[in-house]
Design a protein around this motif. Structure first.
Motif, PDB file in Angstrom:
ATOM      1  N   PHE A   1       0.966  -1.143  -0.079  1.00 53.16           N
ATOM      2  CA  PHE A   1      -0.103  -0.048  -0.143  1.00 53.16           C
ATOM      3  C   PHE A   1       0.722   0.987  -0.090  1.00 53.16           C
ATOM      4  O   PHE A   1       1.829   1.332   0.858  1.00 53.16           O
ATOM      5  CB  PHE A   1      -0.922  -0.023   1.198  1.00 53.16           C
ATOM      6  N   LYS A   2       0.389   2.315  -0.885  1.00 51.49           N
ATOM      7  CA  LYS A   2       1.206   3.555  -0.896  1.00 51.49           C
ATOM      8  C   LYS A   2       0.558   4.106   0.423  1.00 51.49           C
ATOM      9  O   LYS A   2      -0.564   3.990   0.830  1.00 51.49           O
ATOM     10  CB  LYS A   2       0.731   4.401  -1.877  1.00 51.49           C
ATOM     11  N   ARG A   3       1.550   4.551   1.364  1.00 48.60           N
ATOM     12  CA  ARG A   3       1.292   5.195   2.727  1.00 48.60           C
ATOM     13  C   ARG A   3       1.553   6.835   2.424  1.00 48.60           C
ATOM     14  O   ARG A   3       2.813   7.190   2.781  1.00 48.60           O
ATOM     15  CB  ARG A   3       2.063   4.400   3.858  1.00 48.60           C
ATOM     16  N   VAL A   4       0.793   7.717   2.039  1.00 46.86           N
ATOM     17  CA  VAL A   4       1.058   9.120   1.750  1.00 46.86           C
ATOM     18  C   VAL A   4       0.024   9.919   2.585  1.00 46.86           C
ATOM     19  O   VAL A   4      -1.141   9.838   2.560  1.00 46.86           O
ATOM     20  CB  VAL A   4       0.874   9.408   0.340  1.00 46.86           C
ATOM     21  N   PRO A   5       0.525  10.903   3.597  1.00 45.00           N
ATOM     22  CA  PRO A   5      -0.049  11.778   4.490  1.00 45.00           C
ATOM     23  C   PRO A   5      -1.056  12.418   3.460  1.00 45.00           C
ATOM     24  O   PRO A   5      -0.717  13.141   2.464  1.00 45.00           O
ATOM     25  CB  PRO A   5       0.844  12.545   5.134  1.00 45.00           C
TER      26      PRO A   5
ATOM     27  N   SER B   1      -3.545   8.727   1.308  1.00 49.49           N
ATOM     28  CA  SER B   1      -3.920   7.429   1.408  1.00 49.49           C
ATOM     29  C   SER B   1      -4.982   7.489   2.687  1.00 49.49           C
ATOM     30  O   SER B   1      -5.456   8.448   3.577  1.00 49.49           O
ATOM     31  CB  SER B   1      -2.768   6.886   2.201  1.00 49.49           C
ATOM     32  N   SER B   2      -5.764   6.529   2.710  1.00 47.57           N
ATOM     33  CA  SER B   2      -6.776   6.400   3.512  1.00 47.57           C
ATOM     34  C   SER B   2      -6.279   6.263   5.017  1.00 47.57           C
ATOM     35  O   SER B   2      -5.224   5.810   5.276  1.00 47.57           O
ATOM     36  CB  SER B   2      -7.742   4.852   3.301  1.00 47.57           C
ATOM     37  N   GLU B   3      -7.508   6.630   5.874  1.00 45.85           N
ATOM     38  CA  GLU B   3      -7.121   6.447   7.304  1.00 45.85           C
ATOM     39  C   GLU B   3      -6.552   5.142   7.775  1.00 45.85           C
ATOM     40  O   GLU B   3      -5.651   4.963   8.662  1.00 45.85           O
ATOM     41  CB  GLU B   3      -8.233   7.141   8.264  1.00 45.85           C
ATOM     42  N   TRP B   4      -7.249   4.088   7.262  1.00 50.51           N
ATOM     43  CA  TRP B   4      -6.872   2.860   7.485  1.00 50.51           C
ATOM     44  C   TRP B   4      -5.424   2.598   7.312  1.00 50.51           C
ATOM     45  O   TRP B   4      -4.707   2.065   8.163  1.00 50.51           O
ATOM     46  CB  TRP B   4      -7.771   1.828   6.985  1.00 50.51           C
TER      47      TRP B   4
ATOM     48  N   HIS C   1      -2.749   1.411  10.084  1.00 50.81           N
ATOM     49  CA  HIS C   1      -2.296   0.036   9.828  1.00 50.81           C
ATOM     50  C   HIS C   1      -1.000  -0.362   8.997  1.00 50.81           C
ATOM     51  O   HIS C   1      -0.573  -1.285   9.303  1.00 50.81           O
ATOM     52  CB  HIS C   1      -3.444  -0.814   9.439  1.00 50.81           C
ATOM     53  N   VAL C   2      -0.610   0.575   8.235  1.00 47.43           N
ATOM     54  CA  VAL C   2       0.505   0.417   7.288  1.00 47.43           C
ATOM     55  C   VAL C   2       1.646   0.669   8.195  1.00 47.43           C
ATOM     56  O   VAL C   2       1.727   2.012   8.223  1.00 47.43           O
ATOM     57  CB  VAL C   2       0.395   0.527   6.008  1.00 47.43           C
ATOM     58  N   ARG C   3       2.780   0.046   8.321  1.00 48.14           N
ATOM     59  CA  ARG C   3       3.824   0.244   9.065  1.00 48.14           C
ATOM     60  C   ARG C   3       4.915   1.522   8.495  1.00 48.14           C
ATOM     61  O   ARG C   3       5.292   2.384   8.969  1.00 48.14           O
ATOM     62  CB  ARG C   3       4.636  -1.113   9.734  1.00 48.14           C
TER      63      ARG C   3
ATOM     64  N   SER D   1      -3.694   2.181  -5.495  1.00 46.68           N
ATOM     65  CA  SER D   1      -3.309   2.348  -4.229  1.00 46.68           C
ATOM     66  C   SER D   1      -2.128   1.744  -3.801  1.00 46.68           C
ATOM     67  O   SER D   1      -1.767   1.700  -2.513  1.00 46.68           O
ATOM     68  CB  SER D   1      -4.511   1.674  -3.399  1.00 46.68           C
ATOM     69  N   ASN D   2      -1.455   1.117  -4.579  1.00 44.75           N
ATOM     70  CA  ASN D   2      -0.077   0.426  -4.162  1.00 44.75           C
ATOM     71  C   ASN D   2       0.930   0.786  -5.122  1.00 44.75           C
ATOM     72  O   ASN D   2       0.880   1.163  -6.363  1.00 44.75           O
ATOM     73  CB  ASN D   2      -0.444  -1.247  -4.474  1.00 44.75           C
ATOM     74  N   TYR D   3       2.322   0.445  -4.856  1.00 48.07           N
ATOM     75  CA  TYR D   3       3.446   0.548  -5.248  1.00 48.07           C
ATOM     76  C   TYR D   3       3.932  -0.992  -5.644  1.00 48.07           C
ATOM     77  O   TYR D   3       3.640  -2.018  -4.966  1.00 48.07           O
ATOM     78  CB  TYR D   3       4.623   1.349  -4.672  1.00 48.07           C
ATOM     79  N   PHE D   4       5.028  -0.921  -6.760  1.00 48.54           N
ATOM     80  CA  PHE D   4       5.421  -2.190  -7.347  1.00 48.54           C
ATOM     81  C   PHE D   4       6.899  -2.016  -7.146  1.00 48.54           C
ATOM     82  O   PHE D   4       7.579  -1.176  -7.943  1.00 48.54           O
ATOM     83  CB  PHE D   4       4.760  -2.553  -8.620  1.00 48.54           C
ATOM     84  N   LEU D   5       7.504  -2.983  -6.543  1.00 44.65           N
ATOM     85  CA  LEU D   5       9.237  -2.699  -6.517  1.00 44.65           C
ATOM     86  C   LEU D   5       9.861  -4.122  -6.730  1.00 44.65           C
ATOM     87  O   LEU D   5       9.323  -5.070  -6.241  1.00 44.65           O
ATOM     88  CB  LEU D   5       9.666  -2.315  -5.137  1.00 44.65           C
ATOM     89  N   ARG D   6      10.851  -4.005  -7.587  1.00 39.06           N
ATOM     90  CA  ARG D   6      11.296  -5.594  -8.012  1.00 39.06           C
ATOM     91  C   ARG D   6      12.848  -5.260  -7.645  1.00 39.06           C
ATOM     92  O   ARG D   6      13.606  -4.233  -8.110  1.00 39.06           O
ATOM     93  CB  ARG D   6      11.165  -5.780  -9.459  1.00 39.06           C
ATOM     94  N   PHE D   7      13.364  -6.294  -6.820  1.00 39.59           N
ATOM     95  CA  PHE D   7      14.662  -6.095  -6.298  1.00 39.59           C
ATOM     96  C   PHE D   7      15.274  -7.387  -6.621  1.00 39.59           C
ATOM     97  O   PHE D   7      14.888  -8.501  -6.897  1.00 39.59           O
ATOM     98  CB  PHE D   7      14.699  -6.186  -4.649  1.00 39.59           C
TER      99      PHE D   7
END
Length: 91
Positions: A39-43, A46-49, A53-55, A81-87
């Protein structure tokens, strides 16, 4: 060994991310990959949830994974609502 570890909406649950990442890294073959979709966590966006809840957001997740011995090889922004990262596991 494992070629690819795929974590979808899961990484934010890791209470001890460095231990979990070390375990995943050990399981991966040489040049094995780790894909994280979370989940993208952007003040104020992003949703209140998500904010409660997302660390950690994408920046913190990226730093934790890089610190654990991976290199970022791809970042995609095709999800709303999400990001995609490949390492890839580094030598």
């Amino acid at each position: 060994g494992v070629d690819l570890a795929f974590l979808c909406d899961t990484y934010h649950h890791f209470e001890y991310p460095q231990n979990m990442l070390a375990s995943i890294r050990r399981a991966l073959r040489r040049n094995g990959e780790l894909v994280i979709v979370d989940f993208k966590r952007v003040p104020n966006l992003s949703s209140e949830w998500v904010m409660e809840h997302v660390r950690a957001g994408e920046e913190v997740v990226t730093m934790e994974v890089l610190r654990a011995g991976f290199v970022l090889v791809e970042r995609q922004d095709f999800l709303q609502s999400n990001y995609f990262l490949r390492f890839r596991k580094s030598d």
